[in-house]
Design a protein around this motif. Structure first.
Motif, mmCIF file in Angstrom:
data_model
loop_
_atom_site.group_PDB
_atom_site.id
_atom_site.type_symbol
_atom_site.label_atom_id
_atom_site.label_comp_id
_atom_site.label_asym_id
_atom_site.label_seq_id
_atom_site.Cartn_x
_atom_site.Cartn_y
_atom_site.Cartn_z
ATOM 1 N N ALA A 92 0.828 -1.211 0.000
ATOM 2 C CA ALA A 92 0.000 0.000 0.000
ATOM 3 C C ALA A 92 0.863 1.263 0.000
ATOM 4 C CB ALA A 92 -0.934 -0.007 1.200
ATOM 5 N N GLU A 93 1.906 1.280 0.809
ATOM 6 C CA GLU A 93 2.772 2.463 0.882
ATOM 7 C C GLU A 93 3.535 2.685 -0.424
ATOM 8 O OE1 GLU A 93 4.971 1.743 4.490
ATOM 9 O OE2 GLU A 93 3.468 2.813 5.688
ATOM 10 N N LYS A 94 3.997 1.600 -1.037
ATOM 11 C CA LYS A 94 4.693 1.731 -2.328
ATOM 12 C C LYS A 94 3.741 2.265 -3.397
ATOM 13 C CE LYS A 94 8.829 -0.293 -1.763
ATOM 14 N NZ LYS A 94 10.113 0.132 -2.198
ATOM 15 N N LEU A 95 2.532 1.720 -3.434
ATOM 16 C CA LEU A 95 1.564 2.159 -4.436
ATOM 17 C C LEU A 95 1.215 3.631 -4.239
ATOM 18 C CD1 LEU A 95 -0.727 -0.990 -4.587
ATOM 19 C CD2 LEU A 95 0.992 -0.267 -6.264
ATOM 20 N N GLU A 96 1.113 4.054 -2.983
ATOM 21 C CA GLU A 96 0.836 5.467 -2.706
ATOM 22 C C GLU A 96 1.981 6.334 -3.215
ATOM 23 O OE1 GLU A 96 0.743 9.198 -0.395
ATOM 24 O OE2 GLU A 96 2.222 7.630 -0.114
ATOM 25 N N LYS A 97 3.188 5.863 -3.028
ATOM 26 C CA LYS A 97 4.374 6.588 -3.503
ATOM 27 C C LYS A 97 4.349 6.716 -5.026
ATOM 28 C CE LYS A 97 9.335 5.905 -3.920
ATOM 29 N NZ LYS A 97 10.411 4.950 -3.679
ATOM 30 N N TYR A 98 3.977 5.628 -5.713
ATOM 31 C CA TYR A 98 3.984 5.641 -7.177
ATOM 32 C C TYR A 98 2.931 6.587 -7.746
ATOM 33 C CZ TYR A 98 6.957 1.552 -6.619
ATOM 34 O OH TYR A 98 7.963 0.702 -6.257
ATOM 35 N N LEU A 99 1.874 6.855 -6.994
ATOM 36 C CA LEU A 99 0.870 7.808 -7.472
ATOM 37 C C LEU A 99 1.402 9.236 -7.491
ATOM 38 C CD1 LEU A 99 -2.660 6.849 -6.151
ATOM 39 C CD2 LEU A 99 -1.812 6.872 -8.476
ATOM 40 N N SER A 100 2.459 9.495 -6.754
ATOM 41 C CA SER A 100 3.044 10.838 -6.761
ATOM 42 C C SER A 100 3.995 11.038 -7.942
ATOM 43 C CB SER A 100 3.774 11.111 -5.443
ATOM 44 O OG SER A 100 4.922 10.293 -5.346
ATOM 45 N N PHE A 101 4.298 9.972 -8.651
ATOM 46 C CA PHE A 101 5.172 10.060 -9.826
ATOM 47 C C PHE A 101 4.451 10.802 -10.946
ATOM 48 C CE2 PHE A 101 8.150 6.130 -9.263
ATOM 49 C CZ PHE A 101 8.458 6.542 -7.983
ATOM 50 N N PRO A 102 5.207 11.350 -11.895
ATOM 51 C CA PRO A 102 4.557 11.944 -13.074
ATOM 52 C C PRO A 102 3.674 10.893 -13.756
ATOM 53 C CG PRO A 102 6.889 12.485 -13.042
ATOM 54 C CD PRO A 102 6.657 11.506 -11.935
ATOM 55 N N LYS A 146 -7.590 1.649 -10.434
ATOM 56 C CA LYS A 146 -8.226 1.468 -9.126
ATOM 57 C C LYS A 146 -7.647 2.434 -8.094
ATOM 58 C CE LYS A 146 -10.970 -0.613 -6.258
ATOM 59 N NZ LYS A 146 -12.417 -0.518 -6.393
ATOM 60 N N LEU A 147 -6.336 2.633 -8.111
ATOM 61 C CA LEU A 147 -5.695 3.559 -7.164
ATOM 62 C C LEU A 147 -6.169 4.984 -7.369
ATOM 63 C CD1 LEU A 147 -2.053 2.161 -7.225
ATOM 64 C CD2 LEU A 147 -3.724 1.931 -5.368
ATOM 65 N N VAL A 148 -6.314 5.389 -8.617
ATOM 66 C CA VAL A 148 -6.807 6.738 -8.918
ATOM 67 C C VAL A 148 -8.244 6.885 -8.411
ATOM 68 C CG1 VAL A 148 -7.440 8.294 -10.804
ATOM 69 C CG2 VAL A 148 -5.217 7.143 -10.830
ATOM 70 N N GLU A 149 -9.036 5.817 -8.560
ATOM 71 C CA GLU A 149 -10.415 5.830 -8.049
ATOM 72 C C GLU A 149 -10.418 5.970 -6.526
ATOM 73 O OE1 GLU A 149 -13.741 2.444 -7.388
ATOM 74 O OE2 GLU A 149 -12.889 2.530 -9.412
ATOM 75 N N ILE A 150 -9.574 5.201 -5.848
ATOM 76 C CA ILE A 150 -9.478 5.282 -4.383
ATOM 77 C C ILE A 150 -9.021 6.671 -3.960
ATOM 78 C CG2 ILE A 150 -8.183 4.448 -2.360
ATOM 79 C CD1 ILE A 150 -8.172 1.660 -3.711
ATOM 80 N N GLN A 151 -8.045 7.215 -4.675
ATOM 81 C CA GLN A 151 -7.541 8.548 -4.358
ATOM 82 C C GLN A 151 -8.648 9.588 -4.516
ATOM 83 O OE1 GLN A 151 -4.634 10.262 -7.096
ATOM 84 N NE2 GLN A 151 -3.391 10.845 -5.332
ATOM 85 N N GLY A 152 -9.424 9.470 -5.575
ATOM 86 C CA GLY A 152 -10.543 10.395 -5.790
ATOM 87 C C GLY A 152 -11.569 10.308 -4.680
ATOM 88 N N ASN A 153 -11.877 9.096 -4.244
ATOM 89 C CA ASN A 153 -12.832 8.915 -3.149
ATOM 90 C C ASN A 153 -12.307 9.535 -1.860
ATOM 91 O OD1 ASN A 153 -14.514 7.523 -4.884
ATOM 92 N ND2 ASN A 153 -13.871 5.513 -4.166
ATOM 93 N N ASN A 154 -11.022 9.391 -1.598
ATOM 94 C CA ASN A 154 -10.443 9.966 -0.381
ATOM 95 C C ASN A 154 -10.421 11.482 -0.437
ATOM 96 O OD1 ASN A 154 -10.075 7.542 0.812
ATOM 97 N ND2 ASN A 154 -7.867 7.495 0.660
ATOM 98 N N LEU A 155 -10.167 12.053 -1.601
ATOM 99 C CA LEU A 155 -10.171 13.510 -1.722
ATOM 100 C C LEU A 155 -11.571 14.061 -1.457
ATOM 101 C CD1 LEU A 155 -7.858 14.133 -4.790
ATOM 102 C CD2 LEU A 155 -7.361 14.561 -2.389
ATOM 103 N N GLU A 156 -12.602 13.344 -1.905
ATOM 104 C CA GLU A 156 -13.974 13.785 -1.647
ATOM 105 C C GLU A 156 -14.274 13.773 -0.163
ATOM 106 O OE1 GLU A 156 -16.730 11.520 -3.997
ATOM 107 O OE2 GLU A 156 -15.755 12.107 -5.870
ATOM 108 N N GLU A 157 -13.724 12.801 0.572
ATOM 109 C CA GLU A 157 -13.931 12.725 2.016
ATOM 110 C C GLU A 157 -13.370 13.943 2.732
ATOM 111 O OE1 GLU A 157 -12.519 9.179 3.904
ATOM 112 O OE2 GLU A 157 -13.505 7.903 2.423
ATOM 113 N N PHE A 158 -12.246 14.464 2.235
ATOM 114 C CA PHE A 158 -11.568 15.578 2.918
ATOM 115 C C PHE A 158 -12.119 16.938 2.512
ATOM 116 C CE2 PHE A 158 -8.539 12.424 4.215
ATOM 117 C CZ PHE A 158 -8.089 12.929 5.413
ATOM 118 N N ARG A 159 -13.084 16.954 1.621
ATOM 119 C CA ARG A 159 -13.682 18.249 1.213
ATOM 120 C C ARG A 159 -14.824 18.605 2.092
ATOM 121 N NH1 ARG A 159 -13.227 17.224 -5.136
ATOM 122 N NH2 ARG A 159 -11.047 17.686 -5.248
#
Length: 159
Positions: A92-102, A146-159
């Motif tokens: 999970a931590e590695k995948l989160e890191k890879y989402l910050s890549f270009p 799937k990771l982008v979808e999860i990230q989008g869902n989490n961003l909605e939670e923080f709004r």
């Protein structure tokens, strides 16, 4: 019935007047203190709230990815099988890191991570097997989606 609606109207009017007074007070403070009036309304404006918020957002994303990876979703099962020797938290931590890549590098980073269970010799041998290479790329693409979808869902939670 008429009495009930007049009570509601009175309550709404009182609420409106409270909000109006709060807006007037904010305006007075703005005129008096300028930008420093933020200190009146925000408790820890000079503290590390930004870092705390970023940590909470990061942890929430990692927790969501862990929850996904533990699920019976076909993609999660496939990823766990592919990375059988790695703990779910590390994945999970590695995948989160890879989402910050270009954006153009993400899929390759994820594909390489999915291939990381192989030794160098196995990777060299597998590179010659084009169908396995395509399977890894497809798996990485689905996982990235799937990771982008999860990230989008989490961003909605923080709004």
């Amino acid at each position: 019935m008429g009495k009930h609606s007049s009570v509601e109207a009175q309550q709404r009017l009182e609420k409106f007047l409270e909000h109006l007074e709060a807006a007037r007070e904010l305006q007075r403070n703005w005129m008096t203190y300028g930008l420093d009036c933020v200190n009146i309304y925000v408790e820890d404006v000079d503290e590390d709230w930004w870092e705390k918020w970023a940590e909470e957002e990061h942890q929430s994303f990692v927790d969501s990815v862990i929850e996904f990876l533990k699920s019976d979703d076909w993609l999660a099962v496939r990823v766990r099988k592919q990375l059988a020797n790695k703990p779910i938290l590390e994945i999970a931590e590695k995948l989160e890191k890879y989402l910050s890549f270009p954006e153009e590098e993400r899929i390759f980073a994820i594909k390489n991570f999915l291939a990381s269970r192989f030794t160098v010799e196995e990777i060299n041998r597998n590179i010659s097997n084009e169908s396995e290479e395509m399977e890894l790329r497809d798996l990485a693409a689905e996982l990235l989606k799937k990771l982008v979808e999860i990230q989008g869902n989490n961003l909605e939670e923080f709004r």
